[in-house]
Design a protein around this motif. Structure first.
Motif, PDB file in Angstrom:
ATOM      1  N   HIS A 166       0.828  -1.205   0.000  1.00  0.00           N
ATOM      2  CA  HIS A 166       0.000   0.000   0.000  1.00  0.00           C
ATOM      3  C   HIS A 166       0.866   1.260   0.000  1.00  0.00           C
ATOM      4  CE1 HIS A 166      -3.812  -2.062   0.416  1.00  0.00           C
ATOM      5  NE2 HIS A 166      -3.300  -2.805   1.393  1.00  0.00           N
ATOM      6  N   LEU A 167       1.941   1.261   0.801  1.00  0.00           N
ATOM      7  CA  LEU A 167       2.811   2.425   0.831  1.00  0.00           C
ATOM      8  C   LEU A 167       3.574   2.570  -0.493  1.00  0.00           C
ATOM      9  CD1 LEU A 167       4.227   2.309   4.470  1.00  0.00           C
ATOM     10  CD2 LEU A 167       2.540   3.875   3.521  1.00  0.00           C
ATOM     11  N   GLY A 168       3.939   1.429  -1.085  1.00  0.00           N
ATOM     12  CA  GLY A 168       4.580   1.490  -2.398  1.00  0.00           C
ATOM     13  C   GLY A 168       3.652   2.070  -3.452  1.00  0.00           C
ATOM     14  N   ASP A 169       2.380   1.686  -3.403  1.00  0.00           N
ATOM     15  CA  ASP A 169       1.391   2.259  -4.330  1.00  0.00           C
ATOM     16  C   ASP A 169       1.222   3.752  -4.090  1.00  0.00           C
ATOM     17  OD1 ASP A 169       1.002  -0.232  -5.398  1.00  0.00           O
ATOM     18  OD2 ASP A 169      -0.802  -0.675  -4.217  1.00  0.00           O
ATOM     19  N   LEU A 170       1.279   4.168  -2.821  1.00  0.00           N
ATOM     20  CA  LEU A 170       1.159   5.587  -2.494  1.00  0.00           C
ATOM     21  C   LEU A 170       2.307   6.377  -3.110  1.00  0.00           C
ATOM     22  CD1 LEU A 170      -0.388   7.740  -0.784  1.00  0.00           C
ATOM     23  CD2 LEU A 170       1.205   7.230   1.064  1.00  0.00           C
ATOM     24  N   LEU A 171       3.523   5.821  -3.025  1.00  0.00           N
ATOM     25  CA  LEU A 171       4.678   6.486  -3.622  1.00  0.00           C
ATOM     26  C   LEU A 171       4.530   6.579  -5.136  1.00  0.00           C
ATOM     27  CD1 LEU A 171       7.603   7.602  -3.472  1.00  0.00           C
ATOM     28  CD2 LEU A 171       8.387   5.236  -3.625  1.00  0.00           C
ATOM     29  N   LYS A 174       1.662   9.047  -6.246  1.00  0.00           N
ATOM     30  CA  LYS A 174       1.904  10.443  -5.848  1.00  0.00           C
ATOM     31  C   LYS A 174       0.679  11.090  -5.195  1.00  0.00           C
ATOM     32  CE  LYS A 174       5.098  11.020  -9.750  1.00  0.00           C
ATOM     33  NZ  LYS A 174       5.445  11.825 -10.946  1.00  0.00           N
ATOM     34  N   ASP A 175      -0.298  10.297  -4.805  1.00  0.00           N
ATOM     35  CA  ASP A 175      -1.478  10.845  -4.152  1.00  0.00           C
ATOM     36  C   ASP A 175      -1.084  11.545  -2.855  1.00  0.00           C
ATOM     37  OD1 ASP A 175      -3.057   9.824  -6.128  1.00  0.00           O
ATOM     38  OD2 ASP A 175      -3.646   8.025  -5.012  1.00  0.00           O
ATOM     39  N   ALA A 176      -1.568  12.762  -2.680  1.00  0.00           N
ATOM     40  CA  ALA A 176      -1.340  13.566  -1.472  1.00  0.00           C
ATOM     41  C   ALA A 176       0.132  13.863  -1.220  1.00  0.00           C
ATOM     42  CB  ALA A 176      -1.954  12.888  -0.245  1.00  0.00           C
ATOM     43  N   ALA A 177       0.984  13.726  -2.238  1.00  0.00           N
ATOM     44  CA  ALA A 177       2.405  14.053  -2.067  1.00  0.00           C
ATOM     45  C   ALA A 177       2.562  15.547  -1.781  1.00  0.00           C
ATOM     46  CB  ALA A 177       3.186  13.672  -3.319  1.00  0.00           C
ATOM     47  N   ALA A 190       7.201  12.891  -3.053  1.00  0.00           N
ATOM     48  CA  ALA A 190       7.196  12.064  -1.849  1.00  0.00           C
ATOM     49  C   ALA A 190       6.297  12.710  -0.800  1.00  0.00           C
ATOM     50  CB  ALA A 190       8.616  11.880  -1.313  1.00  0.00           C
ATOM     51  N   HIS A 191       6.235  12.046   0.350  1.00  0.00           N
ATOM     52  CA  HIS A 191       5.361  12.483   1.435  1.00  0.00           C
ATOM     53  C   HIS A 191       6.212  12.806   2.667  1.00  0.00           C
ATOM     54  CE1 HIS A 191       3.010  10.005  -1.327  1.00  0.00           C
ATOM     55  NE2 HIS A 191       1.944  10.709  -0.959  1.00  0.00           N
ATOM     56  N   SER A 213      10.571  26.165   3.476  1.00  0.00           N
ATOM     57  CA  SER A 213      11.088  26.254   2.108  1.00  0.00           C
ATOM     58  C   SER A 213      10.740  25.022   1.288  1.00  0.00           C
ATOM     59  CB  SER A 213      12.605  26.456   2.135  1.00  0.00           C
ATOM     60  OG  SER A 213      13.243  25.360   2.766  1.00  0.00           O
ATOM     61  N   SER A 214      10.737  23.848   1.927  1.00  0.00           N
ATOM     62  CA  SER A 214      10.444  22.614   1.184  1.00  0.00           C
ATOM     63  C   SER A 214       8.988  22.532   0.765  1.00  0.00           C
ATOM     64  CB  SER A 214      10.806  21.392   2.033  1.00  0.00           C
ATOM     65  OG  SER A 214      10.008  21.346   3.212  1.00  0.00           O
ATOM     66  N   ALA A 215       8.132  23.336   1.383  1.00  0.00           N
ATOM     67  CA  ALA A 215       6.709  23.295   1.043  1.00  0.00           C
ATOM     68  C   ALA A 215       6.410  24.051  -0.235  1.00  0.00           C
ATOM     69  CB  ALA A 215       5.884  23.858   2.198  1.00  0.00           C
ATOM     70  N   VAL A 216       7.299  24.962  -0.643  1.00  0.00           N
ATOM     71  CA  VAL A 216       6.996  25.808  -1.796  1.00  0.00           C
ATOM     72  C   VAL A 216       7.936  25.587  -2.975  1.00  0.00           C
ATOM     73  CG1 VAL A 216       5.939  27.595  -0.372  1.00  0.00           C
ATOM     74  CG2 VAL A 216       8.403  27.664  -0.782  1.00  0.00           C
ATOM     75  N   SER A 217       9.093  24.995  -2.746  1.00  0.00           N
ATOM     76  CA  SER A 217      10.038  24.801  -3.844  1.00  0.00           C
ATOM     77  C   SER A 217      10.671  23.424  -3.756  1.00  0.00           C
ATOM     78  CB  SER A 217      11.132  25.875  -3.804  1.00  0.00           C
ATOM     79  OG  SER A 217      11.845  25.813  -2.576  1.00  0.00           O
TER      80      SER A 217
END
Length: 353
Positions: A166-171, A174-177, A190-191, A213-217
């Protein structure tokens, strides 16, 4: 690892239909003698594998008939399996013919290879006198019902954890990344919470000073190939290494695991390198171990090179020059180690050079 739990039910059953198609009725009849049979492909019902056994010239004592039996094949728990089944010939349009059907009431298959059926299922003369053989093909359907009676509590197995899937499918989806990385000209998603939970380094960076900074770029990753970072992310999400983990990939992943303090991946890669030391790769592995402080790998390389033949092979491959230019200190340590024990003065001189 599968776990066990207890459930309480009265009865469980599973039903399935299987179609046996004898595409060359006349040829099978000509080739096989009385008592000789062909077996269908296996099919599964009720957690057990089954097959139909077809005797074109009948089983022993039934030469004028076609004999047909349902056989219980190999199974994890093939003992006292209760089942009932119905055999029926289909006409040219694929419709069942009641006049050519036989119903077998509930029976108990005592173990693997046990069979139930009919010696006199169809009289060959009646079949060949009818118009049921379309293009010399005989089609028979078998409806099997497996009954499992459960009184009180019975222990059942819970399937192994599939969290990594399930976590591999999430990666992959890219859902909710909420993070993007720039690595080797590629953009990877990634998450934040997954990376922070699996790596103390990522936790410090993504939940600390770099949070805003990681949230915007995108976060730029230097000195690492995109495929290596992809494999690193895959391990973080699934706890699995690439299916093909050669020494080159293991070397790069070892450095990445050390960089982000992913201990289990580091141990896996170091184990891989320790178990695959040869004269061509030993100098590279030794330099890697010395530069990054991989003590176990360093010791394995030094033990390999303690053999004069291995040391000569390493020198012939160009490894000596690589060590001399990249890690002269470990080269001196190696030379001092392979000198005879009585040359203590010479060892001291080497180490002081």
């Amino acid at each position: 690892m599968a776990e066990h739990c207890k459930i309480s039910v009265a009865m469980a059953s599973e039903e399935r239909s299987f179609v046996l198609k004898v595409s060359e009725y006349s040829r099978a009849k000509a080739l096989l003698k009385n008592g000789e049979a062909v077996t269908s492909t296996p099919f599964s019902v009720g957690g057990h594998d089954w097959a139909l056994r077809y005797y074109p010239n009948g089983n022993k004592g039934s030469a004028d008939f076609i004999s047909l039996f349902l056989v219980l094949l190999e199974s994890a728990d093939a003992k006292d399996v209760k089942a009932k089944f119905m055999l029926c010939v289909l006409n040219k349009n694929g419709q069942p013919l009641p006049s050519y059907s036989r119903t077998f009431p509930m029976g108990t298959f005592s173990g693997e290879g046990d069979s139930w059926g009919y010696h006199n299922f169809i009289k060959k003369a009646d079949l060949e006198g009818s118009q049921l053989l379309k293009d010399d093909c005989l089609t028979i359907t078998c409806d099997v019902t497996v009954i499992k009676e459960i009184h009180g509590e019975e222990e059942t197995r819970v399937p192994p954890s599939d969290l990594h899937q399930h976590l591999g499918d999430l990666l992959n989806s890219k859902d909710a990344a909420d993070l993007t990385f720039q690595v080797g000209g590629q953009t990877l998603s990634a998450h934040r919470c997954v990376l922070a939970a699996r790596s103390s380094v990522f936790k410090a960076e993504l939940l600390g000073a770099m949070k805003e900074s990681s949230a915007v770029s995108p976060i730029e990753i230097h000195d690492m190939e995109a495929d290596v970072f992809k494999s690193l992310l895959h391990f973080i999400y699934t706890d699995l290494v690439p299916s093909v983990l050669d020494v080159v990939i293991a070397s790069h992943l070892l450095v990445a695991a050390d960089r982000y303090n992913i201990v289990r991946l580091k141990l896996i890669c170091e184990e891989k390198l320790c178990n695959h030391i040869d004269s061509k790769m030993v100098a590279t592995s030794l330099a890697l171990a010395e530069q990054h402080g991989f003590h176990r790998l360093k010791e394995a390389c030094l033990q390999f090179l303690a053999s004069p033949s291995n040391f000569k092979a390493m020198m012939a491959s160009g490894g000596y020059e690589h060590l001399k230019s990249s890690c002269p200190s470990v080269l001196k340590e190696l030379i001092a180690r392979i000198l005879p024990a009585e040359w203590d003065v010479a060892k001291d001189m080497v180490m002081e050079i």
